[in-house]
Design a protein around this motif. Structure first.
Motif, short mmCIF file in Angstrom:
data_model
loop_
_atom_site.label_atom_id
_atom_site.label_comp_id
_atom_site.label_asym_id
_atom_site.label_seq_id
_atom_site.Cartn_x
_atom_site.Cartn_y
_atom_site.Cartn_z
N ILE A 121 -64.83 86.56 7.49
CA ILE A 121 -64.36 85.47 6.93
C ILE A 121 -65.55 84.73 6.20
CG2 ILE A 121 -63.05 83.44 7.34
CD1 ILE A 121 -61.70 84.82 9.52
N PRO A 122 -65.41 84.05 5.12
CA PRO A 122 -66.26 82.96 4.51
C PRO A 122 -66.18 81.82 5.51
CG PRO A 122 -64.92 83.74 2.76
CD PRO A 122 -64.20 84.52 4.01
N HIS B 183 -77.77 75.78 7.16
CA HIS B 183 -78.22 75.04 5.98
C HIS B 183 -77.36 75.29 4.79
CE1 HIS B 183 -81.71 75.07 8.78
NE2 HIS B 183 -82.26 74.17 8.10
N PHE B 184 -77.14 76.26 4.42
CA PHE B 184 -76.61 76.69 3.12
C PHE B 184 -75.31 77.13 3.18
CE2 PHE B 184 -76.23 78.97 -1.09
CZ PHE B 184 -75.69 78.04 -1.90
N GLU B 185 -73.98 76.17 3.41
CA GLU B 185 -72.79 76.78 3.65
C GLU B 185 -71.95 77.46 2.81
OE1 GLU B 185 -71.16 73.59 6.65
OE2 GLU B 185 -72.58 72.18 5.65
N ASP B 186 -72.41 77.12 1.59
CA ASP B 186 -71.65 77.70 0.48
C ASP B 186 -71.52 79.06 0.50
OD1 ASP B 186 -70.83 75.17 -0.37
OD2 ASP B 186 -72.50 75.12 -2.04
N LEU B 187 -72.44 79.77 0.88
CA LEU B 187 -72.56 81.21 0.82
C LEU B 187 -72.91 81.80 2.19
CD1 LEU B 187 -73.99 82.66 -2.53
CD2 LEU B 187 -71.69 83.01 -1.45
N VAL B 188 -71.93 81.69 3.38
CA VAL B 188 -72.36 82.22 4.77
C VAL B 188 -71.08 82.50 5.09
CG1 VAL B 188 -72.48 81.35 7.00
CG2 VAL B 188 -73.93 80.32 5.11
N PHE B 189 -70.97 84.00 5.77
CA PHE B 189 -69.85 84.55 6.13
C PHE B 189 -69.96 84.84 7.78
CE2 PHE B 189 -70.50 85.75 1.72
CZ PHE B 189 -69.09 85.73 1.03
N LEU C 61 -67.77 93.00 2.89
CA LEU C 61 -68.15 91.83 2.49
C LEU C 61 -67.92 91.44 1.22
CD1 LEU C 61 -70.12 89.43 3.65
CD2 LEU C 61 -72.07 90.51 2.44
N ASN C 62 -67.87 92.56 0.34
CA ASN C 62 -67.29 92.20 -1.18
C ASN C 62 -65.76 91.50 -1.12
OD1 ASN C 62 -67.79 92.45 -4.16
ND2 ASN C 62 -66.01 93.69 -3.85
N ASP D 251 -71.64 88.30 13.61
CA ASP D 251 -72.89 88.27 12.90
C ASP D 251 -72.41 86.93 11.85
OD1 ASP D 251 -74.46 90.55 13.43
OD2 ASP D 251 -72.67 91.28 13.31
N VAL D 252 -73.51 86.00 11.74
CA VAL D 252 -73.56 84.97 10.68
C VAL D 252 -74.55 85.61 9.64
CG1 VAL D 252 -74.11 82.63 10.29
CG2 VAL D 252 -73.34 83.34 12.59
N LEU D 253 -73.77 85.73 8.25
CA LEU D 253 -74.63 86.26 7.39
C LEU D 253 -74.47 85.37 6.23
CD1 LEU D 253 -72.20 89.42 7.02
CD2 LEU D 253 -74.41 89.32 8.15
N GLY D 254 -75.71 85.04 5.84
CA GLY D 254 -76.22 84.06 4.85
C GLY D 254 -77.49 84.35 4.51
N MET D 255 -78.13 83.22 3.98
CA MET D 255 -79.62 83.35 3.60
C MET D 255 -80.52 83.55 4.86
SD MET D 255 -80.10 79.21 2.82
CE MET D 255 -81.90 79.42 2.61
N PRO D 256 -81.68 84.16 4.68
CA PRO D 256 -82.36 84.64 6.00
C PRO D 256 -82.70 83.53 7.14
CG PRO D 256 -83.35 85.55 4.14
CD PRO D 256 -82.23 84.75 3.55
#
Length: 613
Positions: free
Chosen positions: A267-268, A242-248, A138-139, A208-213
């Protein structure tokens, strides 16, 4: 011991030691009686009269009041701050650097999940590079979007005061009222060599959609049995963000039998291009696999806001960014050699503004702007060939209607394709008149242009069926409609190709008078392009159409030929036996009034002399 005294004299992570202060600071935080330094810190924080209960209170507690100071926290301390003081931590990181590192209890050199720290604005997240796990992958995805330079700008909501949600954003919230999320459609179409080390595995894809809970979710496709070279999934997933700026987005190829991950890619979401794309896969060490990829289709949509709700993408973006963001829209029907033209618009462009822009750049439209308008058209897609095609849905776009919201409201997954048309008032009036006349003509001629035909022996489960077909339908057209209507029959499923079938016409002629015996029905096979309605109209008695396989018809013809050849061979055999033995039988006397003459005698009848032989 001396080491223990040195440890006590060190500065605490959350508290401070009055003996060790930064220059220019007063010793105001004292240790309370019977309480540890952390409890005293909490009491001072929560005390409304405390001098540390200010916008910079977290900076005072972490003991970095200067802009050039940086604090280092282990992951457990950073997680406590994220849970308890989420908004204050975000506020602290707007003007100061903060670093977190893995806890000492990770004796296996595993890594913490860095996304929760990024969401709170923590700039530096140290990881164990000797372990190739999900946090390290992820990093790498976080910093490969801009070429791997090592610096990524934080989302505007974490630092920009012009953002609507500045100092109101809490990443751990699970309920965001009055915020309409964006809807993403992701289709996993196929894969190419998804398991390089296993050619006979049964792969499936985990997304997997990785972002805010609130935005995180998980999907899984069905496994493809023993095919890793070119598996076909063609499965679609819908998820809200909802918050698209930090979703992977994480794509993982999993072997269904052993649940082992053979390839992956993160991929972001903002870096994923829309439409049909090939995503190159990486191995578990995050090294690119040259011949392994996934073929996907992605699309972003937004539901039209209702009531007091606003799109979440507007709330988390800054004003300058909203104004600078451009979109492309395709307009059909503009006068000129090209069937369509592409225009660049902003997020707030209305239909009236685009119409003025269109008239200013298009030649041959010198008339008044009131003579033109934009129309939305939705063309429905028929899933089956036999399904009747629906007329397109059309409506006039309002002058103040936003075009970006209109484009985001189209959902092709519901079975239609949308487009925007450039129309004139006169042209629209003529089309309405022509459409009304066409409907009237269709209503008048609908009864005369079709007929009913009954097909027998469709399948053992369906002995006969009746279909309504146009009068110009050929035999192959009728066969195709018959097979579509009998698609649930078990015998039809094994032979779905219409070209493997023929129509057999069976007609029984009516007798001349009632006392005569009924004649034998005549049969013939219709050619593939023969008109069924004309063949049915020529019947002069009872008739029917029978569905037959070409193999059955050919086998019946072969059996008939074999029967004829057997009779002729038997006749030749009887004649040759007579000539060989030399007996000549006397002619059979036939009475003159006998109804059966010599010519009319059956070829298989034998005389008395033949029986003697």
């Amino acid at each position: 011991s001396s080491r223990g005294k040195e440890r006590k004299s060190r500065k605490s992570i959350f508290g401070n030691n009055p003996g060790r202060l930064s220059p220019g600071e007063a010793a105001t935080l004292a240790k309370a009686s019977g309480k540890g330094p952390f409890d005293a810190m909490r009491q001072t924080w929560e005390d409304p009269c405390s001098p540390y209960n200010s916008p910079a209170s977290l900076s005072a507690i972490i003991r970095t009041p200067k802009c050039y100071h940086i604090s280092s926290l282990n992951e457990n301390a950073a997680k406590r701050l994220c849970r308890r003081y989420s908004q204050k931590l975000i506020q602290h990181t707007t003007c100061q650097l903060l670093r977190t590192y893995p806890a000492a209890t990770r004796i296996d050199s595993s890594n913490p999940h860095p996304l929760i720290f990024w969401l709170h604005g923590i700039q530096l997240v140290a990881l164990n590079y000797q372990t190739d796990d999900l946090p390290l992958q992820l990093n790498a995805a976080m910093f490969e979007a801009n070429g791997g330079c090592g610096y990524v700008l934080k989302p505007p909501v974490l630092w920009d005061k012009s953002c609507s949600m500045y100092q109101q954003f809490c990443p751990l919230e699970r309920d965001l009222d009055n915020k309409e999320p964006a809807i993403y459609s992701l289709t996993i179409v196929s894969g190419q060599n998804v398991c390089p080390s296993n050619s006979i595995g049964s792969p499936c894809i985990e997304v997997d959609v990785l972002g805010m809970p609130l935005d995180s979710c998980h999907f899984r496709t069905k496994p493809i049995h023993r095919n890793t070279l070119n598996p076909m999934w063609n499965e679609q997933f819908l998820f809200r963000v909802h918050f698209e700026d930090l979703v992977f987005l994480r794509f993982a190829v999993v072997e269904n039998n052993s649940s082992a991950v053979t390839a992956q890619r993160i991929i972001p979401l903002k870096a994923l291009k829309r439409g049909y794309r090939h995503v190159q896969l990486h191995n578990l060490h995050n090294e690119a696999l040259e011949i392994s990829s996934l073929f996907i289709n992605s699309r972003r949509m937004e539901e039209s806001p209702s009531g007091n709700t606003l799109p979440a993408s507007m709330l988390f973006s800054m004003g300058e960014r909203k104004a600078a963001m451009t979109y492309k829209v395709t307009i059909h029907g503009i006068p000129g050699p090209e069937p369509f033209t592409v225009f660049n618009i902003s997020g707030g462009t209305t239909a009236a503004q685009l119409l003025h822009q269109l008239l200013a750049t298009t030649k041959g439209t010198e008339s008044c702007a009131a003579d033109y308008f934009l129309m939305e058209e939705k063309s429905f897609i028929s899933k089956e060939k036999s399904e009747c095609k629906k007329p397109p849905f059309q409506r006039v776009i309002g002058p103040e209607e936003g075009l970006v919201q209109l484009l985001n409201s189209w959902f092709p997954e519901e079975g239609y394709v949308g487009r925007i048309l450039f129309k004139t008032r006169e042209e629209n009036l003529n089309e309405r008149n022509a459409l009304q006349e066409a409907k009237e003509d269709a209503a008048i001629s609908s009864e005369d242009d079709s007929f009913f035909v009954q097909v027998h022996d469709v399948s053992p489960e369906q002995p006969r069926t009746v279909i309504k077909a146009p009068r110009f339908s050929t035999a192959q057209d009728v066969i195709q409609q018959t097979l579509c209507k009998a698609k649930y029959s078990y015998s039809i499923l094994s032979n779905p190709n219409p070209s493997d079938y023929v129509l057999l016409e069976e007609v029984t002629k009516e007798p001349a008078n009632k006392k005569s015996v009924t004649s034998k029905p005549s049969q013939r096979i219709l050619s593939d392009q023969e008109c069924v309605f004309q063949a049915q109209s020529k019947w002069k008695g009872a008739g029917k159409f029978i569905l037959k396989l070409k193999e059955q018809v050919q086998a019946a013809r072969d059996d008939k030929r074999k029967g004829i050849s057997f009779a002729s061979e038997f006749k030749k055999l009887t004649k040759s036996s007579k000539q060989y033995r030399g007996f000549i039988s006397p002619p059979l006397q036939v009475l003159p009034d006998s109804p059966q003459s010599k010519d009319e005698r059956s070829p298989c009848s034998l005389t008395f002399s033949d029986l003697m032989e």
